[in-house]
Design a protein around this motif. Structure first.
Motif, PDB file in Angstrom:
ATOM      1  N   ALA A  85      -4.388  -1.244  -7.962  1.00 28.20           N
ATOM      2  CA  ALA A  85      -3.543  -0.540  -6.999  1.00 28.20           C
ATOM      3  C   ALA A  85      -4.329   0.218  -5.929  1.00 28.20           C
ATOM      4  O   ALA A  85      -3.971   0.159  -4.749  1.00 28.20           O
ATOM      5  N   PRO A  86      -5.413   0.935  -6.271  1.00 25.40           N
ATOM      6  CA  PRO A  86      -6.157   1.640  -5.224  1.00 25.40           C
ATOM      7  C   PRO A  86      -6.703   0.710  -4.137  1.00 25.40           C
ATOM      8  O   PRO A  86      -6.732   1.072  -2.959  1.00 25.40           O
ATOM      9  N   ALA A  87      -7.126  -0.484  -4.519  1.00 27.47           N
ATOM     10  CA  ALA A  87      -7.623  -1.445  -3.524  1.00 27.47           C
ATOM     11  C   ALA A  87      -6.497  -1.919  -2.620  1.00 27.47           C
ATOM     12  O   ALA A  87      -6.677  -2.067  -1.404  1.00 27.47           O
ATOM     13  N   ALA A  88      -5.316  -2.167  -3.207  1.00 26.18           N
ATOM     14  CA  ALA A  88      -4.161  -2.576  -2.403  1.00 26.18           C
ATOM     15  C   ALA A  88      -3.790  -1.491  -1.401  1.00 26.18           C
ATOM     16  O   ALA A  88      -3.520  -1.774  -0.233  1.00 26.18           O
ATOM     17  N   VAL A  89      -3.783  -0.252  -1.869  1.00 28.22           N
ATOM     18  CA  VAL A  89      -3.443   0.872  -0.988  1.00 28.22           C
ATOM     19  C   VAL A  89      -4.443   0.985   0.158  1.00 28.22           C
ATOM     20  O   VAL A  89      -4.067   1.152   1.326  1.00 28.22           O
ATOM     21  N   ASP A  90      -5.724   0.869  -0.163  1.00 29.84           N
ATOM     22  CA  ASP A  90      -6.759   1.001   0.874  1.00 29.84           C
ATOM     23  C   ASP A  90      -6.645  -0.101   1.916  1.00 29.84           C
ATOM     24  O   ASP A  90      -6.750   0.154   3.124  1.00 29.84           O
ATOM     25  N   THR A  91      -6.423  -1.325   1.473  1.00 28.88           N
ATOM     26  CA  THR A  91      -6.311  -2.441   2.413  1.00 28.88           C
ATOM     27  C   THR A  91      -5.061  -2.312   3.272  1.00 28.88           C
ATOM     28  O   THR A  91      -5.106  -2.551   4.488  1.00 28.88           O
ATOM     29  N   LEU A  92      -3.949  -1.937   2.672  1.00 29.75           N
ATOM     30  CA  LEU A  92      -2.723  -1.742   3.445  1.00 29.75           C
ATOM     31  C   LEU A  92      -2.893  -0.631   4.478  1.00 29.75           C
ATOM     32  O   LEU A  92      -2.513  -0.789   5.648  1.00 29.75           O
ATOM     33  N   TYR A  93      -3.462   0.473   4.054  1.00 32.96           N
ATOM     34  CA  TYR A  93      -3.686   1.594   4.968  1.00 32.96           C
ATOM     35  C   TYR A  93      -4.533   1.157   6.164  1.00 32.96           C
ATOM     36  O   TYR A  93      -4.216   1.460   7.320  1.00 32.96           O
ATOM     37  N   LEU A 109       7.069   2.206   2.029  1.00 33.93           N
ATOM     38  CA  LEU A 109       7.284   0.759   1.905  1.00 33.93           C
ATOM     39  C   LEU A 109       8.495   0.430   1.041  1.00 33.93           C
ATOM     40  O   LEU A 109       8.694  -0.734   0.672  1.00 33.93           O
ATOM     41  N   SER A 110       9.303   1.408   0.736  1.00 35.27           N
ATOM     42  CA  SER A 110      10.365   1.223  -0.251  1.00 35.27           C
ATOM     43  C   SER A 110      11.410   0.192   0.156  1.00 35.27           C
ATOM     44  O   SER A 110      12.077  -0.387  -0.694  1.00 35.27           O
ATOM     45  N   LEU A 152       3.304   2.310  -4.208  1.00 35.70           N
ATOM     46  CA  LEU A 152       4.325   2.983  -3.406  1.00 35.70           C
ATOM     47  C   LEU A 152       4.067   4.480  -3.321  1.00 35.70           C
ATOM     48  O   LEU A 152       4.153   5.089  -2.245  1.00 35.70           O
ATOM     49  N   GLU A 153       3.721   5.076  -4.450  1.00 36.94           N
ATOM     50  CA  GLU A 153       3.495   6.522  -4.486  1.00 36.94           C
ATOM     51  C   GLU A 153       2.256   6.925  -3.695  1.00 36.94           C
ATOM     52  O   GLU A 153       2.272   7.915  -2.948  1.00 36.94           O
ATOM     53  N   MET A 154       1.164   6.153  -3.829  1.00 37.89           N
ATOM     54  CA  MET A 154      -0.069   6.498  -3.127  1.00 37.89           C
ATOM     55  C   MET A 154       0.062   6.308  -1.625  1.00 37.89           C
ATOM     56  O   MET A 154      -0.487   7.088  -0.835  1.00 37.89           O
ATOM     57  N   LEU A 155       0.779   5.266  -1.190  1.00 38.24           N
ATOM     58  CA  LEU A 155       0.952   5.042   0.241  1.00 38.24           C
ATOM     59  C   LEU A 155       1.798   6.137   0.882  1.00 38.24           C
ATOM     60  O   LEU A 155       1.609   6.464   2.063  1.00 38.24           O
ATOM     61  N   LYS A 156       2.712   6.707   0.120  1.00 36.31           N
ATOM     62  CA  LYS A 156       3.499   7.819   0.655  1.00 36.31           C
ATOM     63  C   LYS A 156       2.601   8.998   1.010  1.00 36.31           C
ATOM     64  O   LYS A 156       2.875   9.743   1.960  1.00 36.31           O
ATOM     65  N   GLU A 157       1.497   9.168   0.262  1.00 35.08           N
ATOM     66  CA  GLU A 157       0.559  10.242   0.557  1.00 35.08           C
ATOM     67  C   GLU A 157      -0.150  10.010   1.891  1.00 35.08           C
ATOM     68  O   GLU A 157      -0.616  10.950   2.521  1.00 35.08           O
ATOM     69  N   ASP A 212      -5.691  -0.377  11.669  1.00 37.98           N
ATOM     70  CA  ASP A 212      -6.406  -1.278  12.579  1.00 37.98           C
ATOM     71  C   ASP A 212      -5.472  -1.953  13.574  1.00 37.98           C
ATOM     72  O   ASP A 212      -5.811  -2.124  14.748  1.00 37.98           O
ATOM     73  N   THR A 213      -4.302  -2.373  13.115  1.00 34.93           N
ATOM     74  CA  THR A 213      -3.392  -3.147  13.972  1.00 34.93           C
ATOM     75  C   THR A 213      -2.419  -2.276  14.756  1.00 34.93           C
ATOM     76  O   THR A 213      -1.810  -2.744  15.722  1.00 34.93           O
ATOM     77  N   GLY A 214      -2.248  -1.040  14.322  1.00 38.82           N
ATOM     78  CA  GLY A 214      -1.254  -0.180  14.954  1.00 38.82           C
ATOM     79  C   GLY A 214       0.169  -0.487  14.511  1.00 38.82           C
ATOM     80  O   GLY A 214       1.121   0.098  15.038  1.00 38.82           O
ATOM     81  N   ARG A 215       0.301  -1.398  13.551  1.00 43.77           N
ATOM     82  CA  ARG A 215       1.627  -1.741  13.040  1.00 43.77           C
ATOM     83  C   ARG A 215       2.076  -0.727  11.976  1.00 43.77           C
ATOM     84  O   ARG A 215       1.255  -0.048  11.369  1.00 43.77           O
ATOM     85  N   THR A 216       3.367  -0.666  11.783  1.00 46.39           N
ATOM     86  CA  THR A 216       3.943   0.145  10.731  1.00 46.39           C
ATOM     87  C   THR A 216       4.590  -0.762   9.697  1.00 46.39           C
ATOM     88  O   THR A 216       4.841  -1.947   9.979  1.00 46.39           O
TER      89      THR A 216
END
Length: 339
Positions: free
Chosen positions: A210-218, A258-259, A248-253, A223-227
């Motif tokens: 999960a931490p790797a997924a969060v980092d890549t998504l962030y 992404l819900s 989901l919880e970490m990305l909210k931080e 990088d792209t400016g997308r939401t």
């Protein structure tokens, strides 16, 4: 020369030629075929040995079938393929090597654990975008029985599964990429950084990845400016229900919600309650067959037009586990769009 770089931000590449995924093929085992997505797979096998005398040989045969199926679906010939990018979970990626042995295609073997589908897709798209090839195949596979006895216990042992455990998907997916045609396009690639937060439980892959997924998504969003709401679906590879919740919880931080459009391939490929798969599916084949079957068919029907696939992998081995090492995670994101 820096102005000529296609890299944007820290980890993302913008593909100017928009390589097309012109065909796919997905083959799965009986359990996967009985799951909620069964109707979307190209082929469901009734015997997970495929008539072979080992599960490892069966897995290699599945990958060979997926690759040949994707080539046939593209209406081209094996000799038209310039390169094959493929990998799997087994030691020395033997499933891929032995599948490639029966193909007359130049072969790059990859290992990204369960992130290998988005890794091979990334490399295939980069080769097409760079005009190094006209047709490239990206593929990966996994098999419950071959992975179980390599990473966990002998099948005969009958060990009790932890609630956090995931069920390795028996399946293989393959896709053919090219520059031409009216097909879903690869527009951005965000390559992951290895993250390790000290998780040592080999029965809790979701927490490790999960931490790797969060980092890549962030970093993809930065990088792209997308939401997140730019995409119809954001799909991680095989975090399962526990890893999905953590993501989901970490990305909210980070301020990202992404819900509304986030799914996890491992969470949707099985009915965890009726199929007794605990936290869900995992394995290289998990995001591969969901992408090549379920998502691709929905893209072609334009039920979805913007998909972000983030396959996730735990970079462990039996040796590292026995030595008491923690489990590093990796995740690669690929934006696929079909306007």
């Amino acid at each position: 020369m820096e102005n000529d770089l296609k890299k944007i931000g820290n980890q993302t590449i913008k593909l100017n030629s928009n390589p097309k995924i012109i065909s796919t093929y997905s083959i799965v085992g009986p359990k996967e075929g009985q799951g909620p997505l069964g109707e979307y797979f190209h082929e469901v096998i009734s015997d997970d040995t495929l008539g072979k005398d080992s599960f490892e040989k069966a897995e290699s045969e599945m990958m060979y079938t997926a690759i040949k199926g994707a080539i046939n679906n593209a209406n081209i010939k094996e000799e038209d393929i310039d390169y094959l990018f493929a990998g799997d979970l087994l030691n020395q990626i033997t499933s891929s090597g032995y599948a490639a042995r029966d193909l007359n295609i130049p072969f790059f073997g990859l290992y990204g654990a369960c992130s290998t589908m988005s890794e091979s897709l990334s490399m295939a798209a980069l080769f097409i975008d760079g005009s190094f090839a006209k047709y490239v195949v990206a593929s990966t596979s996994s098999h419950f029985s071959s992975a179980e006895r390599q990473f966990r216990f002998p099948l005969e042992y009958g060990s009790q599964r932890a609630p956090t455990a995931q069920w390795t998907v028996t399946g293989s997916g393959a896709m053919v990429l090219s520059k031409e045609g009216d097909f879903p396009m690869v527009t951005y690639i965000t390559t992951g950084i290895v993250k390790d937060y000290g998780e040592k439980d080999a029965n809790n892959m979701g927490a490790a990845m999960a931490p790797a997924a969060v980092d890549t998504l962030y970093n993809h969003f930065k990088d792209t400016g997308r939401t997140p709401d730019y995409y119809d679906i954001i799909a991680t590879g095989d975090l399962g229900k526990i890893g999905k919740k953590m993501t989901l919880e970490m990305l909210k931080e980070y301020g990202y919600d992404l819900s509304k459009n986030y799914v996890d391939c491992g969470d949707i490929i099985f009915d965890n309650e009726t199929q007794n798969t605990c936290s869900g599916g995992s394995g290289c084949g998990c995001s591969a067959v969901v992408m090549c079957g379920y998502f691709y068919k929905r893209l072609m029907k334009k039920e979805i037009k913007k998909l972000l696939l983030i396959s996730t992998g735990a970079l462990m081995s039996p040796t590292s586990t026995l030595q008491g090492e923690s489990i590093p995670g990796i995740a690669h994101a690929v934006a696929i769009e079909y306007e």
